[in-house]
Design a protein around this motif. Structure first.
Motif, mmCIF file in Angstrom:
data_model
loop_
_atom_site.group_PDB
_atom_site.id
_atom_site.type_symbol
_atom_site.label_atom_id
_atom_site.label_comp_id
_atom_site.label_asym_id
_atom_site.label_seq_id
_atom_site.Cartn_x
_atom_site.Cartn_y
_atom_site.Cartn_z
ATOM 1 N N ASP A 197 -6.510 -8.572 3.853
ATOM 2 C CA ASP A 197 -6.910 -7.677 4.811
ATOM 3 C C ASP A 197 -5.508 -6.439 4.590
ATOM 4 O O ASP A 197 -5.325 -5.196 4.934
ATOM 5 N N ARG A 198 -4.469 -6.541 4.222
ATOM 6 C CA ARG A 198 -3.249 -5.718 3.980
ATOM 7 C C ARG A 198 -3.312 -4.791 2.734
ATOM 8 O O ARG A 198 -4.077 -5.379 2.185
ATOM 9 N N PRO A 199 -2.941 -3.914 2.663
ATOM 10 C CA PRO A 199 -2.760 -2.879 1.215
ATOM 11 C C PRO A 199 -1.422 -3.133 -0.193
ATOM 12 O O PRO A 199 -0.982 -3.797 0.057
ATOM 13 N N GLY A 200 -2.615 -2.961 -0.879
ATOM 14 C CA GLY A 200 -1.948 -2.830 -1.577
ATOM 15 C C GLY A 200 -0.627 -4.580 -2.524
ATOM 16 O O GLY A 200 -1.339 -5.272 -2.471
ATOM 17 N N LEU A 201 0.018 -4.544 -2.976
ATOM 18 C CA LEU A 201 1.087 -5.464 -3.115
ATOM 19 C C LEU A 201 1.356 -6.005 -1.456
ATOM 20 O O LEU A 201 1.820 -7.418 -1.730
ATOM 21 N N ALA A 202 1.246 -5.656 -0.068
ATOM 22 C CA ALA A 202 1.350 -6.054 0.660
ATOM 23 C C ALA A 202 0.185 -8.188 0.713
ATOM 24 O O ALA A 202 0.663 -8.281 1.687
ATOM 25 N N ARG A 203 -0.512 -7.756 -0.298
ATOM 26 C CA ARG A 203 -1.427 -8.546 0.251
ATOM 27 C C ARG A 203 -1.111 -10.004 -0.524
ATOM 28 O O ARG A 203 -1.882 -11.318 -0.052
ATOM 29 N N VAL A 204 0.019 -10.175 -0.724
ATOM 30 C CA VAL A 204 0.583 -10.972 -0.924
ATOM 31 C C VAL A 204 1.549 -11.837 -0.317
ATOM 32 O O VAL A 204 2.861 -11.236 -0.299
ATOM 33 N N GLY A 205 1.411 -12.853 0.331
ATOM 34 C CA GLY A 205 2.737 -13.279 2.053
ATOM 35 C C GLY A 205 3.514 -13.960 1.033
ATOM 36 O O GLY A 205 3.156 -15.014 0.357
ATOM 37 N N LEU A 206 5.096 -13.509 1.365
ATOM 38 C CA LEU A 206 5.673 -14.889 0.380
ATOM 39 C C LEU A 206 6.442 -15.343 1.602
ATOM 40 O O LEU A 206 6.536 -15.378 2.306
#
Length: 336
Positions: A197-206
């Motif tokens: 549900d997040r945009p762009g590269l923020a779709r990868v949680g770290l």
């Protein structure tokens, strides 16, 4: 209730989460652990990192803030007790890469593509402040864990590490000691979450980035593609190396020996760490992972540029046969 539990309950009460349901979420090779908190429709994660055990909560927060500032998704912090090592963090959910890929292995290429893009994005920005910058000698010294713990656990004897260390220093200096970038160090499928549900590269949680430092551009890519905990297909590995080289403007011919050198160093260190976790920390669950790491090591050492190191490793490091692994397991907790 022990002292640590009492401290955590006091921290949560002060943060307004004292009445939340609490369930163990995860632990790892360090002394750090995580609990998921549920309070009505809200959730959060308690990070418990005992001070003096190698995981600094202040550093975790500084790295999380840096990642957020460049558009990436580390967890937000709701409350903190740095003196006692507690953080109340945003719950990023359960869509861990490793879990998703067990049920949907066909997603590997697409998920790893975005993760590789995250690495290129991270490396094109200035690093966070005050990160450690190790020399080739330091990286080689860290790999000596393979002799100190893995070899020792199987053979029971000690050996002079000079030739091993010097060969690795030479390999790193020749092939993988260029300009430094920010590396997260444990960038792999257990520490990545899919946030669609997040945009762009923020779709990868770290996650698990508190040991971030300055390092070589290929290090985190090796961590991702030569994962100690899951098999990444050779097709995906080759494709992601191509994606990374294209995004970073790196020549594939020069990246190949750098990738193998970093892969060898990392595999050697992990062999030692996994053996130490068994012998010293009484954690035998890492023993079944050793053959995969050994396979990564052999693939890396097969590169022509690493032939001097390969010869020394062949002489000093025994293969992790079932008998050798049983010998390691039989010594669990004997070297505290």
């Amino acid at each position: 209730m022990n002292d640590r539990a009492a401290l955590s309950h006091a921290f949560l009460a002060k943060a307004g989460w004292g009445d939340a349901d609490r369930q163990f979420l995860a632990g790892d090779a360090s002394d750090r652990s995580y609990d998921r908190l549920s309070w009505g429709s809200k959730t959060a994660v308690l990070m418990d990192a005992p001070p003096g055990k190698g995981d600094d909560t202040a550093t975790f927060l500084a790295i999380a803030q840096h990642l957020s500032a460049i558009g990436l998704s580390g967890p937000n912090c709701y409350a903190q007790d740095l003196e006692n090592g507690f953080l109340l963090l945003e719950d990023l959910g359960d869509n861990i890469y490793a879990t998703l890929l067990k049920s949907a292995p066909t997603l590997e290429n697409s998920l790893y593509t975005v993760a590789t893009q995250v690495l290129a994005h991270l490396q094109c920005h200035p690093p966070a402040a005050n990160l450690a910058n190790l020399a080739a000698q330091d990286w080689a010294e860290a790999a000596c864990f393979a002799l100190d713990w893995y070899r020792f656990a199987i053979t029971g004897d000690r050996t002079d590490p000079t030739d091993f260390r010097n060969a690795l220093i030479d390999a790193i200096s020749r092939h993988a000691d260029g300009p430094r970038v920010m590396i997260l160090r444990d960038f792999h499928a257990e520490n990545l979450l899919w946030l669609p549900d997040r945009p762009g590269l923020a779709r990868v949680g770290l996650l698990d980035f508190q040991l971030a430092q300055l390092g070589q551009p290929g290090y985190d890519l090796v961590s991702l593609l030569q994962d100690a905990r899951r098999d990444v297909s050779r097709e995906t590995e080759a494709a992601m190396i191509g994606v990374f080289c294209n995004l970073t403007g790196t020549a594939a011919d020069s990246f190949r020996p750098a990738y193998a050198t970093l892969g060898a160093q990392r595999a050697l260190r992990i062999l030692g760490i996994f053996a130490r976790l068994c012998l010293h920390s009484d954690k035998p669950n890492y023993i079944p992972l050793i053959p995969r790491v050994w396979h990564h090591l052999q693939r890396n050492l097969a590169e022509p540029e690493l032939s001097p190191l390969a010869r020394i490793c062949a002489r000093l490091l025994p293969e992790p046969t079932p008998e050798a692994l049983a010998r390691i397991g039989a010594q669990c907790g004997h070297f505290r």
